[in-house]
Write a protein that holds these residues in place. Structure first.
Motif, PDB file in Angstrom:
ATOM      1  N   GLY A  60      14.485  -9.487   5.001  1.00 46.76           N
ATOM      2  CA  GLY A  60      13.862  -8.175   5.065  1.00 46.76           C
ATOM      3  C   GLY A  60      12.378  -8.165   4.827  1.00 46.76           C
ATOM      4  N   MET A  61      11.745  -9.326   4.765  1.00 46.22           N
ATOM      5  CA  MET A  61      10.304  -9.377   4.567  1.00 46.22           C
ATOM      6  C   MET A  61       9.610  -9.067   5.899  1.00 46.22           C
ATOM      7  N   PRO A  62       8.736  -8.031   5.958  1.00 52.57           N
ATOM      8  CA  PRO A  62       8.017  -7.719   7.188  1.00 52.57           C
ATOM      9  C   PRO A  62       7.100  -8.865   7.609  1.00 52.57           C
ATOM     10  N   GLY A  63       6.970  -9.089   8.905  1.00 54.81           N
ATOM     11  CA  GLY A  63       6.155 -10.184   9.402  1.00 54.81           C
ATOM     12  C   GLY A  63       4.727 -10.120   8.949  1.00 54.81           C
ATOM     13  N   GLU A  64       4.170  -8.888   8.810  1.00 50.73           N
ATOM     14  CA  GLU A  64       2.764  -8.782   8.416  1.00 50.73           C
ATOM     15  C   GLU A  64       2.534  -9.190   6.954  1.00 50.73           C
ATOM     16  N   ARG A  65       3.623  -9.392   6.181  1.00 52.28           N
ATOM     17  CA  ARG A  65       3.490  -9.875   4.793  1.00 52.28           C
ATOM     18  C   ARG A  65       3.905 -11.336   4.672  1.00 52.28           C
ATOM     19  N   LEU A 120       8.663 -22.834  16.097  1.00 50.40           N
ATOM     20  CA  LEU A 120       8.190 -22.157  14.894  1.00 50.40           C
ATOM     21  C   LEU A 120       7.062 -21.182  15.246  1.00 50.40           C
ATOM     22  N   LEU A 121       6.124 -21.605  16.081  1.00 50.09           N
ATOM     23  CA  LEU A 121       5.023 -20.726  16.464  1.00 50.09           C
ATOM     24  C   LEU A 121       5.530 -19.520  17.254  1.00 50.09           C
ATOM     25  N   ARG A 122       6.504 -19.724  18.129  1.00 51.47           N
ATOM     26  CA  ARG A 122       7.054 -18.599  18.890  1.00 51.47           C
ATOM     27  C   ARG A 122       7.700 -17.565  17.961  1.00 51.47           C
ATOM     28  N   LEU A 123       8.449 -18.083  16.948  1.00 50.85           N
ATOM     29  CA  LEU A 123       9.088 -17.170  16.003  1.00 50.85           C
ATOM     30  C   LEU A 123       8.038 -16.360  15.251  1.00 50.85           C
ATOM     31  N   ALA A 124       6.923 -17.016  14.890  1.00 47.99           N
ATOM     32  CA  ALA A 124       5.844 -16.318  14.186  1.00 47.99           C
ATOM     33  C   ALA A 124       5.217 -15.257  15.085  1.00 47.99           C
ATOM     34  N   VAL A 125       4.941 -15.619  16.331  1.00 53.76           N
ATOM     35  CA  VAL A 125       4.340 -14.656  17.271  1.00 53.76           C
ATOM     36  C   VAL A 125       5.270 -13.472  17.488  1.00 53.76           C
ATOM     37  N   ASP A 126       6.552 -13.759  17.654  1.00 52.40           N
ATOM     38  CA  ASP A 126       7.536 -12.705  17.920  1.00 52.40           C
ATOM     39  C   ASP A 126       7.620 -11.691  16.794  1.00 52.40           C
ATOM     40  N   ASN A 127       7.279 -12.100  15.582  1.00 58.14           N
ATOM     41  CA  ASN A 127       7.487 -11.239  14.419  1.00 58.14           C
ATOM     42  C   ASN A 127       6.190 -10.813  13.731  1.00 58.14           C
ATOM     43  N   GLY A 128       5.059 -11.046  14.388  1.00 60.83           N
ATOM     44  CA  GLY A 128       3.793 -10.568  13.842  1.00 60.83           C
ATOM     45  C   GLY A 128       3.357 -11.276  12.580  1.00 60.83           C
ATOM     46  N   VAL A 129       3.746 -12.558  12.424  1.00 66.16           N
ATOM     47  CA  VAL A 129       3.397 -13.366  11.245  1.00 66.16           C
ATOM     48  C   VAL A 129       1.983 -13.921  11.412  1.00 66.16           C
ATOM     49  N   THR A 130       1.185 -13.891  10.359  1.00 66.76           N
ATOM     50  CA  THR A 130      -0.140 -14.501  10.378  1.00 66.76           C
ATOM     51  C   THR A 130       0.019 -16.017  10.306  1.00 66.76           C
ATOM     52  N   VAL A 131      -0.739 -16.721  11.168  1.00 69.37           N
ATOM     53  CA  VAL A 131      -0.629 -18.172  11.242  1.00 69.37           C
ATOM     54  C   VAL A 131      -1.913 -18.808  10.698  1.00 69.37           C
ATOM     55  N   VAL A 163      -4.440 -14.891  13.152  1.00 68.96           N
ATOM     56  CA  VAL A 163      -4.652 -16.257  12.676  1.00 68.96           C
ATOM     57  C   VAL A 163      -5.681 -16.268  11.557  1.00 68.96           C
ATOM     58  N   ALA A 164      -5.553 -17.296  10.720  1.00 68.36           N
ATOM     59  CA  ALA A 164      -6.544 -17.594   9.685  1.00 68.36           C
ATOM     60  C   ALA A 164      -6.879 -19.074   9.813  1.00 68.36           C
ATOM     61  N   PRO A 165      -8.012 -19.397  10.446  1.00 65.31           N
ATOM     62  CA  PRO A 165      -8.358 -20.817  10.578  1.00 65.31           C
ATOM     63  C   PRO A 165      -8.464 -21.475   9.206  1.00 65.31           C
TER      64      PRO A 165
END
Length: 892
Positions: free
Chosen positions: A555-560, A572-583, A605-607
Motif C-alpha cells: 500500500g505504499m504510494p509510488g511517489e513515496r 525493475l525499471l519498468r515496474l518503477a516507471v509503471d508506478n511513479g517511483v523515483t529512480v 529521477v535523482a542522479p
C-alpha cells in the motif's frame, strides 16, 4: 580503585599481575593499582646479565606470558635450541612486564603494610640465605660470585644437581674454555679440579626424551586417571611403576630384569657405584630403568600435583622422600648440559672421586651449590608472618597453610604462592602455567564480578541498550516461540521504528528544513516495517524487484518510494516507471536506458552524485558532478530531474555537510534546465548506538588493540583481531546528529527551497528486533576450549563486518550449574562456525534448553547475509502486536 601489593617480581609475580589486570579488563572493571616489590639484592634466576651458558631446565615450548609464547617472541635462528639461556628468558619476562600498568618498586619488604593495600600476594621465590648453607662457602649465584676461584685451585662443591653444573660451566666455559668435536678444550684458566660431594653419591639423571605420540596416547594418558584415584602412596607408586614398565617395553630396551630394576629405582635401592656409566647412558639417550621411571613420573606430574596438593597429602604418607628420589630422575639436566658435564669429566676438570663422601674433600675453595629448600625458612618475610600469627604452618609441614586460591588460612586478603607452600602445593618450581590453578583462582577472587550480569556477559562486557519489550520477554515465552517456529526465530516490534523516524523529522522542524524519511528496506525483509512506514506517512527506499513489488503491494504510494538499487534490470525499471517511483540513476548509461524504457512516459529521477574524492573516500556509486553537468546540459526524453542523490559510506557528519554543499552546487547549475529539482537525498548512515556505556566501548577498543599487538592474551576466536566492526557506541545519534548537520547547511537548503531526504535502515530499526536461539549442547574443543552450541548459523547474526559486539541475554530454563566460559558455535559443519567471536562467560552455567536472546538485531543482522545452507530453513520472523505474536507476511 583496588590497591594490590605483589611481593616478588619473578615469573609468578608476573603471572599474578597479568591475571588481575587481564581479568579486570576482560570484565570491563577498573584496572587495579598494582605495586610489585622486588628485592634488588636477591639473585634472580632470570637476571638478564647472567651468562648465556646458564640454561633453563624446561623446554622452551612451555614458556609463555601475557604477551604470548616465548618461542614466538625469540629469534628462531638464535641457535639455543629448546633449552635457551635463562638471561634470554629474563629479557622475555622484562618485555612482558613492560606492557603492564604496574608500579615496580626495587625494595626488599621486611614487613607487610596491610593497611595500605586491599590485597597482598607473597611470591618471593628462593630464599637468599638459609640456616643449612655451608659457612664460609662461596655461592654460585649471582654471576661473578665464582670469580674468587683462581686458576689451578682445587674446588670442592657441595651438591651435584643443576646448580653444580652451572658452577662447572662458569669455571670452564666462563673462563674461555670451549667444547669442540666432543671434547673440552681448556683455556688454562680453569681450576685444577672441581670435586662434587653429596650424601647420596648420585648425579641427576639426564632429562629423558619426551614420549612418542603413541606412548603418550597408549601409555601415559590411560595412567592419568589412575594417579588421581590412587588411595595411598604404594598405590601411586604402583601406577608409576606400571607406566615405567610399559615405557621400557615400548622403547625396545627392556629385558627380563626390567621389572626388578624399575622396582629398585622406585625404592631407591638401585646401584650407585657407576654414576659415570649412568651419565653416559643418559647422554646416549638409552631408555634405562631410571629413565623410564623418570619419564613416567615427569609425564604424570600434573596429576601427581593435583592428587597431592592441599588435602591430598594426608593419604600419601612418605611422599616427600619418594618425590625427592623421583625429581632427581625426572627433572635432571637436558642432554646438552649433561654432554658438557661428561666432557669435563673426561677432560679431568671434574672428578667424581668424592661424589658419595658426604663431606668436603681437601680443597682451596669451598663452593655451595645446594639451594635453599622449598619451605618457610628463618629470616624470610613469610617466617616473620608465622611468628607474628598472621600466617600459620600447615599441620605436620614447614609450609604456609593456604587455601586453593593461595589465601592464607585465617586471612581474607593476604595470599602466598610458590616455594613457601611446597608441602601444601606440590611442584612450585616451574615456569609452566599449566601445572597449577592457584594464581588464576587468586585473581578470580580479587577481581570478582562486581556489577556484571550474573548469568552471561561477553569478554569484555558490552551491555546492550534494551527496549522495555525486550526486557519483558520471559524464558517461558521465548521457549514457546522457539517451540512453535524453530531455532532461531526473529522477534520484531515496530514501536521504536515510528519513534526513531519522528526524531529525524523533528530535527528538521527545529531547523526549519523539510526532512523526509525513506526506510531502507534492505535492512530488514519483514513487511511489518513497511506497514509502519505506510501508516506513519514515511517513504521506503527499495533495492530490488521483489522489495519494490512487495512495498507497492503493502500500500505504499509510488511517489513515496525511491529506487536506489546498485543494479537495475529492465523489469525493475519498468515496474518503477509503471508506478511513479523515483529512480536514483547511478550512471549516465543507466539514465539513457531508463529514458528509452519509459517510452514517453514521464519518470522522476535523482542522479546519484559521486562526491569529490579529494574531500572524502572514493565511492563506486554514482558519477562525478562534471559528468552529470554534461549529461544533463539539455533535457532528456521522458526524464524529470526531481532531486540529487548521494550514497555515502560511514556516519561522519562532516562528509554529509561536504556532500550536501557539492550537491547544491550541482543543483545550481542544473536548475535552469531542470527546474523541478526539489530535494537532496543523502542516503543512510544515520548513526545509532547499541550501547549506553561509552567506557565499555573504550575499554573494548583498548583491549582489542592490545590483543592485536600481542600485548595481552586473545579473547576472541583464534585471536581474530576484529579489525572491521560497526561503531557500537556512537554519540550524537539521530536527531541530535542531524541538528549538527542542519546547523551548517540548513540556511542554504532553505534558500533554495530544497527538502532533505534520508534513507536510514539500521537507525530506524534501533530497538525493533531480537533473535532467539536455543542452546543445543555444551562441550569442549579437542584442546579443552569450551563450546556452547546453539540452534543457529553464523549468517543469521552477521553483516559484512567481523562480528556482532553486543552481549546476549541468557533466558534460563535449566538449573544453575558450574561456570562456563567459551564460544558460541552454530549448525554449519565448518571449523569456524562461530556465532559471536568474543568469548562469552556464563558465571552460573548454561545448559541445553536454555535460550539466548541476541538483542537489537533488526537492522541488517537478521537478513542481509542469512543462508539456508545444509537445507536448514531460514529463521522465521514473528511480530509482537496487541493480539500477541504473529508470523510476518514475508514468511507466508
Amino acid at each position: 580503585m583496588t590497591r594490590i601489593a605483589i611481593i616478588g617480581g619473578g615469573p609468578r609475580g608476573l603471572w599474578a599481575a597479568e591475571e588481575v589486570i587481564r581479568l579486570s579488563r576482560e570484565r570491563g572493571l577498573p584496572v587495579p593499582d598494582v605495586d610489585v616489590y622486588d628485592d634488588p639484592a636477591s639473585a634472580s634466576a632470570y637476571d638478564v646479565a647472567q651468562p648465556d651458558y646458564w640454561r633453563v631446565n624446561v623446554r622452551s615450548a612451555i614458556i609463555r606470558t601475557g604477551i604470548g609464547a616465548f618461542d614466538d617472541w625469540r629469534d628462531p635462528d638464535d641457535g639455543f635450541g629448546e633449552f635457551p639461556p635463562r638471561a634470554l628468558v629474563g629479557r622475555f619476562l622484562e618485555d612482558s612486564w613492560a606492557v603492564l600498568p604496574v608500579n615496580r618498586i626495587p625494595r626488599r619488604v621486611e614487613d607487610l603494610d596491610t593497611a595500605a593495600y586491599d590485597e597482598i600476594l607473597l611470591a618471593t621465590g628462593h630464599a637468599c640465605t638459609w640456616p643449612g648453607a655451608l659457612p664460609g662457602a662461596v655461592p654460585v649465584y649471582p654471576a661473578g660470585s665464582l670469580d674468587v676461584v683462581s686458576p689451578g685451585e682445587r674446588v670442592a662443591v657441595r651438591g651435584a644437581a643443576l646448580t653444580f653444573i652451572d658452577a662447572c660451566l662458569d669455571l670452564t666455559v666462563g673462563r674461555g674454555g670451549c667444547f669442540r668435536d666432543g671434547r673440552y678444550v681448556a683455556s688454562g684458566r680453569e681450576p685444577a679440579a672441581i670435586m662434587p660431594f653429596t650424601r647420596s653419591g648420585r648425579l641427576m639423571e639426564v632429562k629423558p626424551d619426551p614420549p612418542t605420540r603413541v606412548e603418550l596416547l597408549h601409555v601415559i594418558d590411560p595412567a592419568r586417571p589412575a594417579v588421581l584415584r590412587a588411595r595411598s602412596l604404594p598405590e601411586l607408586i604402583g601406577v608409576i611403576g606400571a607406566t615405567a614398565a610399559r615405557l621400557a617395553d615400548a622403547s625396545g630396551t627392556s629385558d627380563t630384569d626390567a621389572s626388578a630394576e624399575i622396582d629398585a629405582v622406585l625404592a631407591g635401592t638401585d646401584a650407585t657405584d657407576d654414576e659415570l656409566g649412568a651419565l653416559r647412558a643418559g647422554v646416549a639417550g638409552t631408555r634405562s630403568a631410571r629413565a623410564a621411571v623418570g619419564l613416567a613420573f615427569r609425564e604424570l606430574y600434573p596429576e601427581i600435583v593435583s592428587r597431592y596438593s592441599y588435602g591430598g597429602r594426608a593419604t600419601l604418607e612418605g611422599f616427600g622422600e619418594f618425590a625427592a628420589r623421583m625429581e632427581r630422575l625426572a627433572f635432571g639436566p637436558p642432554r646438552h648440559n649433561a654432554e658438557r658435564l661428561l666432557m669435563l669429566i673426561d677432560a679431568g676438570v671434574v672428578t667424581l672421586d668424592h661424589l658419595g663422601s658426604g663431606s668436603a674433600p681437601e680443597a682451596d675453595v669451598l663452593v655451595d651449590s645446594v639451594q635453599a629448600p622449598a619451605r618457610v625458612l628463618p629470616g624470610t618475610l613469610e617466617h616473620r608472618l608465622v611468628t607474628e600469627g598472621v600466617a600459620r604452618l600447615a599441620p605436620e609441614t614447614e609450609a604456609l597453610d593456604v587455601e586453593a586460591d593461595g589465601t592464607l588460612v585465617g586471612q581474607s586478603h593476604i595470599a602466598a604462592v610458590g616455594r613457601m607452600t611446597e608441602q601444601v602445593v606440590l611442584g612450585n618450581d616451574t615456569l609452566s602455567r599449566a601445572m597449577h590453578t592457584t594464581i588464576p583462582r587468586w585473581a578470580e577472587r580479587v577481581v570478582g564480578s562486581r556489577g556484571l550480569n550474573p548469568d552471561l556477559h561477553g569478554t569484555p562486557p558490552m551491555t546492550a541498550r534494551l527496549e522495555p519489550w525486550m526486557s519483558a520477554l520471559t524464558p517461558g515465552s521465548a521457549a514457546g516461540l522457539l517451540a512453535e517456529y524453530g531455532s532461531p526465530v526473529n522477534v520484531l516490534e515496530t514501536g521504536a521504528f515510528t519513534r526513531n523516524a519522528a526524531e529525524l523529522v523533528a530535527s528538521g522542524a527545529r531547523n526549519d528544513v523539510d526532512v523526509r524519511v525513506f526506510y531502507a528496506r534492505k535492512a530488514n525483509k519483514a513487511l511489518a516495517f513497511v506497514d509502519a512506514a505506510v501508516e506513519a506517512g514515511h517513504g521506503v527506499d527499495v533495492a530490488s524487484y521483489r522489495e519494490l513489488e512487495q512495498t507497492l503491494a503493502a500500500g505504499m504510494p509510488g511517489e513515496r518510494i525511491i529506487l536506489s538499487a546498485a543494479v537495475k534490470p529492465d523489469a525493475l525499471l519498468r515496474l518503477a516507471v509503471d508506478n511513479g517511483v523515483t529512480v536514483s540513476v547511478d550512471s549516465v548509461a543507466e539514465l539513457h536506458r531508463l529514458s528509452a524504457l519509459a517510452a514517453g512516459r514521464p519518470v522522476a529521477v535523482a542522479p546519484r552524485l559521486a562526491p569529490d574524492p579529494a574531500t572524502m573516500p572514493p565511492t563506486r556509486f554514482g558519477e562525478r558532478a562534471s559528468t552529470w553537468r554534461e549529461a544533463l546540459s539539455a533535457p532528456v526524453d521522458s526524464v524529470r530531474v526531481v532531486g540529487v542523490h548521494v550514497h555515502l559510506h560511514g556516519y561522519a557528519a562532516a562528509d554529509r555537510v561536504a556532500a550536501l554543499r557539492e550537491a547544491m552546487d550541482l543543483i545550481d547549475l542544473l536548475s535552469p534546465i531542470h527546474p523541478g529539482i526539489s530535494f537532496i537525498d543523502v542516503g543512510g548512515g544515520v548513526p545509532m548506538s547499541y550501547l549506553d556505556d561509552r567506557e565499555q566501548w573504550e575499554r573494548y577498543q583498548s583491549l582489542r588493540a592490545d590483543m592485536a599487538a600481542g600485548r595481552t592474551e586473545p579473547f576472541t576466536w583464534k585471536g581474530d583481531p576484529l579489525a572491521n566492526t560497526y561503531p557500537y557506541f556512537q554519540e550524537p545519534v539521530r536527531g541530535e546528529w542531524l541538528d549538527g548537520i542542519l546547523a551548517q547547511v540548513g540556511p542554504a537548503l532553505r534558500e533554495r527551497g530544497l527538502r532533505l531526504h534520508l534513507e536510514p535502515g539500521r537507525s530506524l530499526l534501533d530497538g525493533c528486533g531480537v533473535t532467539l536461539m536455543e542452546v543445543a549442547f555444551v562441550k569442549t574443543r579437542s584442546d579443552g576450549v569450551p563450546l556452547i552450541g546453539v540452534g543457529a548459523n553464523r549468517t543469521q547474526v552477521r553483516t559484512t563486518s567481523d562480528d556482532y559486539l553486543v552481549d546476549p541475554l541468557l533466558l534460563r530454563t535449566q538449573p544453575h550449574s558450574e561456570e562456563v566460559e567459551g564460544f558460541l558455535v552454530g549448525a554449519y559443519c565448518i571449523e569456524d562456525e562461530i556465532i559471536l567471536r568474543r568469548r562469552m562467560r556464563f558465571p552460573r552455567g548454561v545448559a541445553p534448553g536454555d535460550v539466548l536472546l541476541i538483542p537489537n538485531t533488526a537492522g541488517y543482522f537478521m537478513h542481509i547475509l542469512e543462508s539456508a545452507s545444509h537445507q536448514i530453513p531460514l529463521a522465521r520472523n514473528v511480530v509482537l502486536g496487541e493480539d500477541g505474536p504473529e508470523l510476518d507476511r514475508i514468511d507466508d
